[in-house]
Design a protein around this motif. Structure first.
Motif, PDB file in Angstrom:
ATOM      1  N   ILE A  14       6.704 -12.916 -12.946  1.00 27.55           N
ATOM      2  CA  ILE A  14       5.293 -12.588 -13.171  1.00 27.55           C
ATOM      3  C   ILE A  14       4.590 -12.342 -11.841  1.00 27.55           C
ATOM      4  O   ILE A  14       3.828 -11.381 -11.695  1.00 27.55           O
ATOM      5  N   ILE A  15       4.864 -13.202 -10.858  1.00 33.36           N
ATOM      6  CA  ILE A  15       4.237 -13.037  -9.551  1.00 33.36           C
ATOM      7  C   ILE A  15       4.657 -11.707  -8.925  1.00 33.36           C
ATOM      8  O   ILE A  15       3.824 -10.963  -8.396  1.00 33.36           O
ATOM      9  N   ALA A  16       5.943 -11.392  -8.979  1.00 27.80           N
ATOM     10  CA  ALA A  16       6.434 -10.130  -8.418  1.00 27.80           C
ATOM     11  C   ALA A  16       5.794  -8.943  -9.125  1.00 27.80           C
ATOM     12  O   ALA A  16       5.358  -7.981  -8.472  1.00 27.80           O
ATOM     13  N   PHE A  17       5.725  -8.996 -10.456  1.00 25.33           N
ATOM     14  CA  PHE A  17       5.096  -7.905 -11.216  1.00 25.33           C
ATOM     15  C   PHE A  17       3.644  -7.709 -10.798  1.00 25.33           C
ATOM     16  O   PHE A  17       3.200  -6.579 -10.567  1.00 25.33           O
ATOM     17  N   LEU A  18       2.888  -8.809 -10.702  1.00 23.86           N
ATOM     18  CA  LEU A  18       1.473  -8.706 -10.344  1.00 23.86           C
ATOM     19  C   LEU A  18       1.286  -8.174  -8.931  1.00 23.86           C
ATOM     20  O   LEU A  18       0.387  -7.357  -8.688  1.00 23.86           O
ATOM     21  N   LEU A  19       2.121  -8.614  -7.995  1.00 20.26           N
ATOM     22  CA  LEU A  19       2.015  -8.098  -6.627  1.00 20.26           C
ATOM     23  C   LEU A  19       2.318  -6.604  -6.576  1.00 20.26           C
ATOM     24  O   LEU A  19       1.585  -5.841  -5.931  1.00 20.26           O
ATOM     25  N   ILE A  20       3.375  -6.203  -7.237  1.00 24.47           N
ATOM     26  CA  ILE A  20       3.728  -4.780  -7.258  1.00 24.47           C
ATOM     27  C   ILE A  20       2.619  -3.971  -7.920  1.00 24.47           C
ATOM     28  O   ILE A  20       2.211  -2.921  -7.410  1.00 24.47           O
ATOM     29  N   VAL A  24       0.564  -1.081  -5.938  1.00 18.92           N
ATOM     30  CA  VAL A  24       0.590   0.293  -6.441  1.00 18.92           C
ATOM     31  C   VAL A  24      -0.817   0.752  -6.788  1.00 18.92           C
ATOM     32  O   VAL A  24      -1.232   1.854  -6.438  1.00 18.92           O
ATOM     33  N   ASN A  25      -1.565  -0.109  -7.462  1.00 23.43           N
ATOM     34  CA  ASN A  25      -2.925   0.232  -7.857  1.00 23.43           C
ATOM     35  C   ASN A  25      -3.815   0.460  -6.634  1.00 23.43           C
ATOM     36  O   ASN A  25      -4.602   1.404  -6.606  1.00 23.43           O
ATOM     37  N   ALA A  26      -3.689  -0.384  -5.608  1.00 25.82           N
ATOM     38  CA  ALA A  26      -4.514  -0.239  -4.405  1.00 25.82           C
ATOM     39  C   ALA A  26      -4.151   1.025  -3.634  1.00 25.82           C
ATOM     40  O   ALA A  26      -5.022   1.678  -3.058  1.00 25.82           O
ATOM     41  N   ARG A  27      -2.865   1.386  -3.589  1.00 28.69           N
ATOM     42  CA  ARG A  27      -2.438   2.580  -2.842  1.00 28.69           C
ATOM     43  C   ARG A  27      -2.719   3.861  -3.611  1.00 28.69           C
ATOM     44  O   ARG A  27      -3.003   4.894  -3.027  1.00 28.69           O
ATOM     45  N   ARG A  28      -2.609   3.783  -4.944  1.00 23.56           N
ATOM     46  CA  ARG A  28      -2.726   4.979  -5.764  1.00 23.56           C
ATOM     47  C   ARG A  28      -4.144   5.533  -5.764  1.00 23.56           C
ATOM     48  O   ARG A  28      -4.346   6.735  -5.658  1.00 23.56           O
ATOM     49  N   LYS A  29      -5.112   4.651  -5.885  1.00 19.47           N
ATOM     50  CA  LYS A  29      -6.499   5.121  -5.946  1.00 19.47           C
ATOM     51  C   LYS A  29      -7.414   4.220  -5.122  1.00 19.47           C
ATOM     52  O   LYS A  29      -8.141   3.390  -5.652  1.00 19.47           O
ATOM     53  N   PRO A  30      -7.375   4.392  -3.792  1.00 18.16           N
ATOM     54  CA  PRO A  30      -8.266   3.598  -2.949  1.00 18.16           C
ATOM     55  C   PRO A  30      -9.724   3.907  -3.295  1.00 18.16           C
ATOM     56  O   PRO A  30     -10.103   5.077  -3.423  1.00 18.16           O
ATOM     57  N   HIS A  31     -10.520   2.876  -3.479  1.00 15.51           N
ATOM     58  CA  HIS A  31     -11.926   3.051  -3.812  1.00 15.51           C
ATOM     59  C   HIS A  31     -12.700   1.801  -3.434  1.00 15.51           C
ATOM     60  O   HIS A  31     -12.113   0.744  -3.208  1.00 15.51           O
ATOM     61  N   GLU A  32     -14.003   1.957  -3.362  1.00 12.24           N
ATOM     62  CA  GLU A  32     -14.856   0.806  -3.105  1.00 12.24           C
ATOM     63  C   GLU A  32     -14.913  -0.029  -4.380  1.00 12.24           C
ATOM     64  O   GLU A  32     -15.230   0.482  -5.457  1.00 12.24           O
ATOM     65  N   VAL A  33     -14.578  -1.296  -4.256  1.00 10.99           N
ATOM     66  CA  VAL A  33     -14.573  -2.188  -5.417  1.00 10.99           C
ATOM     67  C   VAL A  33     -16.003  -2.664  -5.660  1.00 10.99           C
ATOM     68  O   VAL A  33     -16.627  -3.285  -4.798  1.00 10.99           O
ATOM     69  N   LYS A  34     -16.503  -2.358  -6.844  1.00 11.32           N
ATOM     70  CA  LYS A  34     -17.864  -2.745  -7.226  1.00 11.32           C
ATOM     71  C   LYS A  34     -17.850  -4.182  -7.763  1.00 11.32           C
ATOM     72  O   LYS A  34     -16.805  -4.697  -8.172  1.00 11.32           O
ATOM     73  N   PRO A  35     -19.008  -4.835  -7.776  1.00  9.62           N
ATOM     74  CA  PRO A  35     -19.073  -6.234  -8.236  1.00  9.62           C
ATOM     75  C   PRO A  35     -18.525  -6.453  -9.652  1.00  9.62           C
ATOM     76  O   PRO A  35     -17.847  -7.454  -9.896  1.00  9.62           O
ATOM     77  N   LEU A  36     -18.780  -5.543 -10.571  1.00 15.64           N
ATOM     78  CA  LEU A  36     -18.283  -5.721 -11.939  1.00 15.64           C
ATOM     79  C   LEU A  36     -16.756  -5.700 -11.968  1.00 15.64           C
ATOM     80  O   LEU A  36     -16.129  -6.556 -12.620  1.00 15.64           O
ATOM     81  N   ARG A  99     -11.028   1.514   1.897  1.00 14.99           N
ATOM     82  CA  ARG A  99      -9.776   1.007   2.487  1.00 14.99           C
ATOM     83  C   ARG A  99      -9.722  -0.526   2.519  1.00 14.99           C
ATOM     84  O   ARG A  99      -8.691  -1.095   2.864  1.00 14.99           O
ATOM     85  N   GLU A 100     -10.814  -1.189   2.190  1.00 19.87           N
ATOM     86  CA  GLU A 100     -10.837  -2.649   2.235  1.00 19.87           C
ATOM     87  C   GLU A 100      -9.814  -3.277   1.294  1.00 19.87           C
ATOM     88  O   GLU A 100      -9.162  -4.253   1.633  1.00 19.87           O
ATOM     89  N   GLN A 101      -9.654  -2.707   0.116  1.00 14.74           N
ATOM     90  CA  GLN A 101      -8.708  -3.244  -0.864  1.00 14.74           C
ATOM     91  C   GLN A 101      -7.282  -3.208  -0.320  1.00 14.74           C
ATOM     92  O   GLN A 101      -6.529  -4.178  -0.448  1.00 14.74           O
ATOM     93  N   SER A 102      -6.905  -2.115   0.317  1.00 15.96           N
ATOM     94  CA  SER A 102      -5.562  -2.000   0.901  1.00 15.96           C
ATOM     95  C   SER A 102      -5.367  -3.008   2.024  1.00 15.96           C
ATOM     96  O   SER A 102      -4.301  -3.625   2.146  1.00 15.96           O
ATOM     97  N   ALA A 103      -6.385  -3.173   2.844  1.00 13.69           N
ATOM     98  CA  ALA A 103      -6.290  -4.137   3.945  1.00 13.69           C
ATOM     99  C   ALA A 103      -6.157  -5.560   3.397  1.00 13.69           C
ATOM    100  O   ALA A 103      -5.371  -6.364   3.914  1.00 13.69           O
ATOM    101  N   LEU A 104      -6.905  -5.878   2.371  1.00 11.74           N
ATOM    102  CA  LEU A 104      -6.802  -7.201   1.754  1.00 11.74           C
ATOM    103  C   LEU A 104      -5.412  -7.428   1.167  1.00 11.74           C
ATOM    104  O   LEU A 104      -4.842  -8.511   1.302  1.00 11.74           O
ATOM    105  N   MET A 105      -4.865  -6.416   0.531  1.00 10.52           N
ATOM    106  CA  MET A 105      -3.525  -6.552  -0.058  1.00 10.52           C
ATOM    107  C   MET A 105      -2.479  -6.798   1.026  1.00 10.52           C
ATOM    108  O   MET A 105      -1.577  -7.617   0.853  1.00 10.52           O
ATOM    109  N   ALA A 106      -2.597  -6.112   2.145  1.00 14.54           N
ATOM    110  CA  ALA A 106      -1.657  -6.329   3.246  1.00 14.54           C
ATOM    111  C   ALA A 106      -1.799  -7.755   3.777  1.00 14.54           C
ATOM    112  O   ALA A 106      -0.792  -8.435   4.036  1.00 14.54           O
ATOM    113  N   GLY A 107      -3.024  -8.225   3.914  1.00 12.02           N
ATOM    114  CA  GLY A 107      -3.254  -9.599   4.371  1.00 12.02           C
ATOM    115  C   GLY A 107      -2.699 -10.624   3.409  1.00 12.02           C
ATOM    116  O   GLY A 107      -2.095 -11.627   3.819  1.00 12.02           O
ATOM    117  N   ILE A 108      -2.869 -10.390   2.123  1.00 10.95           N
ATOM    118  CA  ILE A 108      -2.348 -11.304   1.106  1.00 10.95           C
ATOM    119  C   ILE A 108      -0.825 -11.329   1.157  1.00 10.95           C
ATOM    120  O   ILE A 108      -0.206 -12.394   1.093  1.00 10.95           O
TER     121      ILE A 108
END
Length: 131
Positions: A14-20, A24-36, A99-108
């Motif tokens: 489950i952990i591997a699936f969620l990380l992948i 994939v989601n962060a790389r496929r469509k980088p966008h500004e993450v809104k509060p909602l 690009r913040e989402q991608s940077a956070l994913m790399a840090g995680i």
């Protein structure tokens, strides 16, 4: 308390699936993450953690579930202060919002990698000198 290989396999799968999925989601469509969106993902992961605690309780026992919840809640509360550090770092580096989402994913990913190494070393040292 003895956790079976099946429980470990399901957990790590489950952990591997969620990380992948997240990578994939962060790389496929980088966008500004809104509060909602952030709130919905937060709720999703909280529900997932509570569901895992219930699963542990049924498969392994209440002690394992309580230990997981204690560790998860501790890590979750400690991660909140990291948000302020991320805001400072992203501001100083003038990182684009999309690009913040991608940077956070790399840090995680790096944090998980190094945490696994140090937990393994710590477990080995404890086992070597205590047992």
């Amino acid at each position: 308390m003895n956790i079976s290989g099946q429980v470990w396999g399901i957990s790590l799968g489950i952990i591997a699936f969620l990380l992948i999925f997240d990578f994939v989601n962060a790389r496929r469509k980088p966008h500004e993450v809104k509060p909602l969106e952030a709130a919905l993902w937060t709720i999703f992961y909280i529900v997932l953690a509570l569901g895992f605690a219930i699963y542990l309780s049924q498969e392994v026992g209440a002690q394992a579930s309580n230990e997981f919840l204690a560790g998860w809640l501790t890590e979750y509360s400690l991660s909140i202060d990291n948000l302020f550090i991320f805001i400072i770092i992203f501001g100083a580096l003038k990182l684009p919002k999309e690009r913040e989402q991608s940077a956070l994913m790399a840090g995680i990913a790096l944090a998980l990698f190094f945490r696994a190494i140090f937990i393994g070393i710590g477990a080995y040292v404890i086992h070597k000198f205590v047992a």
